[in-house]
Design an enzyme around this catalytic site. Structure first.
Site, short mmCIF file in Angstrom:
data_model
loop_
_atom_site.label_atom_id
_atom_site.label_comp_id
_atom_site.label_asym_id
_atom_site.label_seq_id
_atom_site.Cartn_x
_atom_site.Cartn_y
_atom_site.Cartn_z
N ARG A 1 0.85 -1.18 0.00
CA ARG A 1 0.00 0.00 0.00
C ARG A 1 0.89 1.23 0.00
O ARG A 1 1.95 1.26 0.64
CB ARG A 1 -0.94 0.01 1.22
N GLU B 1 -3.73 6.71 -4.98
CA GLU B 1 -3.62 5.54 -5.86
C GLU B 1 -3.26 5.93 -7.29
O GLU B 1 -2.44 5.28 -7.92
CB GLU B 1 -4.94 4.75 -5.84
N HIS C 1 -0.81 -0.35 -10.12
CA HIS C 1 -1.41 -1.33 -9.21
C HIS C 1 -1.88 -2.56 -9.99
O HIS C 1 -3.05 -2.98 -9.88
CB HIS C 1 -2.57 -0.71 -8.43
#
Length: 421
Positions: free
Chosen positions: A332, A360, A379
């Site tokens: 993360r 993100e 991601h």
């Protein structure tokens, strides 16, 4: 006159054989066998020999034939004397809102899920507050969820009176499984184990390429475009006896350690829940986080996102990393002090492979997009493309187990979310 004696005839050895004199009392010589390469080869034109087929595929050839099932006798009675109609019929799969029950299968194809349950592939809900979603929640006993599933709070559960289980065809369930689910006793399972495999493979590829200095080699070769003494320029490159530090013995972290075992690497591990003995079983040496950052050529982060792990790799620990070291983050983005990392990367002292950031999706003007010593991916270290079928198959397997009353193979409990990403 003396009689004439006839000379004795000595038998000559057969042609092609050589007679060997043996000393008295010695054992007779062993007969020499024809070498294998001189033996007569089988006729290739002859049909191949096949063993006799057994009488039954599940029994040896000499097994006794199984007794046949007796037929019903006349008069409406079965062979054991039970009147016809008095014996209950064989049990059939119970039908419910989720569909027919079926025996579990190993690695079921996702397309077989409709044989296990009444699934509507066209019904995909991303907002439980709509009238269509409220109507769809009245009947199902199982919810199959994936990335982007909205939270299952008390209001949603009240609209789903028959809900008994949630099968998550992805990784973490922290974003949609609420405390109300545990209070109601909802069974939860996740395909996090299936999603961990590609993340670990991504990490291993990043570790090996970082030690090989692929980014720098590509840039230098593109710039020079001529013969060069690469051995002198990259004398410290390579994966032989380099040190790799793993932060967090999570499901992914353990898989990374297992995949790195065949390489000649020194593996360090930091995890507050793993002692030295368990770390040794994983093939690593347990060390404090500061020591890991100071000694590792590559630091790979696999810790969960918790208040205690926020900015665990801060400016001070980044400064401990040796020059030319690489930071890999597939966990993360909040675990890294991103501003401090950008400052180190801008100087060129460190390198980074980042699959997650904070936020993100970075703003367009972020320097991480353009730095030559940074590999930035959106991601996708987890399941991507064909790897999604592994998670779908895992969810189908869990649905098959649940429909026959078996426990989930990969259950998730209330305490598991405190140590997961």
């Amino acid at each position: 006159m003396a009689p004439r004696t006839r000379p004795s005839r000595r038998r000559r050895p057969a042609r092609g054989r050589r007679r060997i004199r043996q000393p008295p009392g010695a054992a007779p010589p062993r007969r020499r066998r024809t070498p294998r390469h001189r033996r007569t080869a089988p006729d290739p034109a002859a049909p191949p020999r096949r063993p006799p087929a057994p009488t039954c595929p599940q029994e040896p050839p000499n097994a006794r034939p199984a007794a046949r099932t007796p037929r019903r006798r006349a008069g409406g009675r079965l062979p054991d004397g039970v009147p016809r109609g008095s014996r209950p019929p064989p049990a059939r799969p119970a039908r419910h809102a989720a569909g027919h029950r079926a025996p579990p299968a190993r690695r079921r194809h996702p397309g077989q899920a409709h044989r296990l349950a009444d699934l509507d592939p066209e019904l995909v809900v991303d907002d439980f507050s709509t009238p269509a979603a409220a109507a769809a929640l009245r009947e199902p006993e199982v919810i199959v969820s994936c990335w982007g599933c909205p939270p299952l709070d008390a209001t949603v559960l009240a609209a789903a009176p028959r809900l008994r289980a949630v099968i998550h065809a992805a990784g973490s369930v922290k974003h949609h499984i609420t405390e109300a689910c545990w209070e109601r006793g909802i069974e939860v399972t996740s395909a996090a184990w299936a999603n961990a495999l590609p993340v670990a493979e991504y990490t291993v590829a990043a570790v090996l390429s970082a030690n090989k200095r692929l980014l720098q080699l590509r840039s230098d070769y593109r710039r020079l475009r001529a013969p060069h003494d690469w051995q002198a320029r990259y004398a410290g490159a390579g994966n032989y006896r380099r040190t790799v530090g793993i932060v967090g013995a999570s499901r992914i972290g353990r898989r990374v350690l297992d995949l790195l075992r065949p390489y000649d690497l020194h593996l360090l591990l930091h995890d507050p829940y793993v002692d030295a003995a368990e770390a040794a079983l994983l093939g690593a040496r347990s060390v404090p986080l500061d020591e890991l950052c100071a000694a590792a050529d590559v630091v790979s982060v696999h810790a969960p996102e918790l208040p205690a792990t926020h900015h665990m790799i801060d400016a001070r620990r980044l400064a401990l990393m040796p020059d030319g070291a690489t930071l890999v983050n597939t966990s993360r983005g909040s675990l890294i002090d991103q501003d401090a990392l950008v400052a180190e990367l801008t100087t060129g002292r460190l390198n980074a492979v980042l699959d997650v950031t904070f936020p993100e999706v970075l703003p367009p003007d972020s320097p991480l997009y353009d730095l030559p010593n940074v590999v930035l991916t959106p991601h996708v270290a987890g399941s991507l493309g064909g790897e999604l079928h592994r998670m779908a198959a895992a969810a189908a397997d869990e649905l098959a187990r649940w429909t026959v009353g078996l426990p989930f193979a990969h259950p998730v409990g209330p305490g598991d979310t405190d140590r997961s990403a």
